[in-house]
Design a protein around this motif. Sequence first.
Motif, mmCIF file in Angstrom:
data_model
loop_
_atom_site.group_PDB
_atom_site.id
_atom_site.type_symbol
_atom_site.label_atom_id
_atom_site.label_comp_id
_atom_site.label_asym_id
_atom_site.label_seq_id
_atom_site.Cartn_x
_atom_site.Cartn_y
_atom_site.Cartn_z
ATOM 1 N N LEU A 100 0.724 -1.204 0.016
ATOM 2 C CA LEU A 100 -0.274 0.015 -0.036
ATOM 3 C C LEU A 100 0.920 1.276 -0.029
ATOM 4 C CD1 LEU A 100 -2.822 1.282 0.198
ATOM 5 C CD2 LEU A 100 -2.535 1.020 2.783
ATOM 6 N N ALA A 101 1.963 1.166 0.701
ATOM 7 C CA ALA A 101 3.034 2.427 0.754
ATOM 8 C C ALA A 101 3.489 2.619 -0.607
ATOM 9 C CB ALA A 101 3.913 2.201 1.859
ATOM 10 N N LEU A 102 3.964 1.598 -1.289
ATOM 11 C CA LEU A 102 4.579 1.677 -2.494
ATOM 12 C C LEU A 102 3.561 2.178 -3.887
ATOM 13 C CD1 LEU A 102 7.157 -1.352 -2.687
ATOM 14 C CD2 LEU A 102 7.511 1.065 -2.361
ATOM 15 N N PHE A 180 2.614 -8.132 -5.383
ATOM 16 C CA PHE A 180 1.203 -8.508 -5.793
ATOM 17 C C PHE A 180 0.191 -7.375 -4.773
ATOM 18 C CE2 PHE A 180 -2.688 -10.511 -4.394
ATOM 19 C CZ PHE A 180 -3.452 -10.724 -5.691
ATOM 20 N N SER A 181 0.602 -7.133 -3.703
ATOM 21 C CA SER A 181 -0.096 -5.972 -3.002
ATOM 22 C C SER A 181 -0.160 -4.719 -3.768
ATOM 23 C CB SER A 181 0.500 -6.147 -1.550
ATOM 24 O OG SER A 181 0.088 -7.295 -0.829
ATOM 25 N N LEU A 183 0.400 -3.987 -7.032
ATOM 26 C CA LEU A 183 -0.223 -4.102 -8.283
ATOM 27 C C LEU A 183 -2.016 -3.918 -7.814
ATOM 28 C CD1 LEU A 183 1.457 -6.629 -10.444
ATOM 29 C CD2 LEU A 183 1.644 -4.273 -10.548
ATOM 30 N N VAL A 184 -2.537 -4.631 -6.773
ATOM 31 C CA VAL A 184 -3.725 -4.521 -6.195
ATOM 32 C C VAL A 184 -4.180 -3.110 -5.884
ATOM 33 C CG1 VAL A 184 -5.631 -5.217 -4.425
ATOM 34 C CG2 VAL A 184 -3.900 -6.901 -5.805
ATOM 35 N N TYR A 185 -3.204 -2.414 -4.940
ATOM 36 C CA TYR A 185 -3.631 -1.155 -4.461
ATOM 37 C C TYR A 185 -3.549 -0.182 -5.385
ATOM 38 C CZ TYR A 185 -3.845 -3.231 0.106
ATOM 39 O OH TYR A 185 -4.212 -4.078 1.322
ATOM 40 N N SER A 186 -2.527 -0.300 -6.368
ATOM 41 C CA SER A 186 -2.425 0.542 -7.522
ATOM 42 C C SER A 186 -3.478 0.573 -8.394
ATOM 43 C CB SER A 186 -1.101 0.139 -8.384
ATOM 44 O OG SER A 186 0.140 0.472 -7.699
ATOM 45 N N ALA A 187 -4.203 -0.659 -8.691
ATOM 46 C CA ALA A 187 -5.342 -0.535 -9.485
ATOM 47 C C ALA A 187 -6.570 0.018 -8.706
ATOM 48 C CB ALA A 187 -5.721 -2.026 -9.724
ATOM 49 N N ALA A 188 -6.347 -0.113 -7.368
ATOM 50 C CA ALA A 188 -7.654 0.584 -6.467
ATOM 51 C C ALA A 188 -7.589 1.954 -6.552
ATOM 52 C CB ALA A 188 -7.626 -0.303 -5.289
ATOM 53 N N LEU A 189 -6.419 2.508 -6.065
ATOM 54 C CA LEU A 189 -6.091 3.851 -6.057
ATOM 55 C C LEU A 189 -6.508 4.624 -7.431
ATOM 56 C CD1 LEU A 189 -2.925 3.954 -3.837
ATOM 57 C CD2 LEU A 189 -5.157 4.474 -3.128
ATOM 58 N N SER A 190 -6.378 3.967 -8.426
ATOM 59 C CA SER A 190 -6.597 4.572 -9.576
ATOM 60 C C SER A 190 -8.333 4.690 -10.032
ATOM 61 C CB SER A 190 -6.020 3.966 -10.680
ATOM 62 O OG SER A 190 -6.520 2.527 -11.050
ATOM 63 N N GLU A 191 -8.760 4.084 -9.081
ATOM 64 C CA GLU A 191 -10.376 4.039 -9.420
ATOM 65 C C GLU A 191 -10.980 5.189 -8.358
ATOM 66 O OE1 GLU A 191 -11.866 2.591 -11.632
ATOM 67 O OE2 GLU A 191 -10.487 1.544 -12.526
ATOM 68 N N ILE A 192 -10.286 5.765 -7.766
ATOM 69 C CA ILE A 192 -10.858 6.815 -6.591
ATOM 70 C C ILE A 192 -11.034 8.199 -7.369
ATOM 71 C CG2 ILE A 192 -10.309 8.263 -4.602
ATOM 72 C CD1 ILE A 192 -8.587 6.189 -3.591
ATOM 73 N N PRO A 193 -12.166 8.540 -7.379
ATOM 74 C CA PRO A 193 -12.357 9.884 -8.233
ATOM 75 C C PRO A 193 -11.532 10.937 -7.619
ATOM 76 C CG PRO A 193 -14.503 9.070 -7.773
ATOM 77 C CD PRO A 193 -13.522 8.187 -7.062
ATOM 78 N N GLN A 194 -10.935 11.721 -8.555
ATOM 79 C CA GLN A 194 -9.958 12.625 -8.370
ATOM 80 C C GLN A 194 -10.793 13.888 -7.686
ATOM 81 O OE1 GLN A 194 -6.848 12.573 -8.703
ATOM 82 N NE2 GLN A 194 -6.381 14.664 -7.881
ATOM 83 N N GLU A 195 -12.135 14.044 -8.028
ATOM 84 C CA GLU A 195 -13.006 14.912 -7.362
ATOM 85 C C GLU A 195 -13.180 15.030 -6.015
ATOM 86 O OE1 GLU A 195 -13.642 13.187 -9.860
ATOM 87 O OE2 GLU A 195 -13.658 14.498 -11.441
ATOM 88 N N ILE A 196 -13.225 13.760 -5.508
ATOM 89 C CA ILE A 196 -13.399 13.601 -3.985
ATOM 90 C C ILE A 196 -12.095 14.019 -3.309
ATOM 91 C CG2 ILE A 196 -13.713 11.740 -2.149
ATOM 92 C CD1 ILE A 196 -15.278 10.383 -4.017
ATOM 93 N N THR A 197 -10.890 13.568 -3.857
ATOM 94 C CA THR A 197 -9.654 13.949 -3.045
ATOM 95 C C THR A 197 -9.581 15.481 -2.898
ATOM 96 O OG1 THR A 197 -8.822 12.144 -3.857
ATOM 97 C CG2 THR A 197 -7.138 13.625 -3.154
#
Length: 299
Positions: A100-102, A180-181, A183-197
């Motif tokens: 997750l940190a990476l 593996f972790s 890659l999973v978290y990179s895909a998940a973070l890319s799905e977060i809408p930028q507007e919310i952040t």
Amino acid sequence: MTTAAKAPAAVSPARRGRPLRWLPLAPATVLLLLFLGGPIAYCCYIAFTDMQLTGTSTTEFIGLANFRRAFGDGDFRNAVVLTLVFTVVSSLLGQNTLGLALATLMRRASKPVRTLIGSVVVAAWVLPEIVAGFLLYAFFRREGTLNALLDGLGLPSQNWLYTLPILAVSFANVWRGTAFSMLVYSAALSEIPQEITEAAEVDGAGGLRRFWHVTLPMIRRSIGTNLMLNTLQTLSVFGLIWAMTRGGPGNRSQTLPVFMYDQAFNKSLIGYGTAVALLLLLVGAAFSVVYLRLMREEV
């Protein structure tokens, strides 16, 4: 008085064709039952027998004797404790947290840095387990790379595979499986809408606060999925530990897969080793149930 017989209800064409829908799956189902279901059923049978590789020509059904023997075996209880330590340190804390940190840091890094870090981390992941085990053995052994670096820095060195074997193999598993972790978290973070952040940033939330109250809740299901898959994979790690320590010194790094192998093939106790394998399967099932219940709740 006579009553007219009821005419049989007409069967719709869709219902008549429903059994045919399963026809294409029949070959795959037969193969699964033959090559997966059959061996699993046979293993369940072996676990309740006194089957041995050598020393006896007959096999007898002994019921729960193998399982009672396991719970009364101090080496088995030691293997359970070491398996939990290995899983918590290398999977729950190591691979999950570092991945997750990476993934978080790489979102803000430049493209060359992302490419370099991603290539290095993924290269460790694609290595065969036995190759990674020998590489980490060379790193941690008394005359290995780690002690050479410590000697060069004027720091005390030690025999890591003797003094801290379970932590050494845990670190090795972190090094090999973090990709593996990530890659999973990179895909998940890319799905977060930028507007919310951006909205949270406008409201005055700092980076740590945005990460805790915005990012983590939105990738909660990915965290649960990653934890479950990593835990199940870590529980079954054998080649890495066998290449580095063979469960030693003594039994200080003998996790359940290594203990199972030792009982079944080194001591020829196939029935007892298979019973231990079924207990390991139950441990993995327990972790899976916990993760699935946690993931069932809505974010």
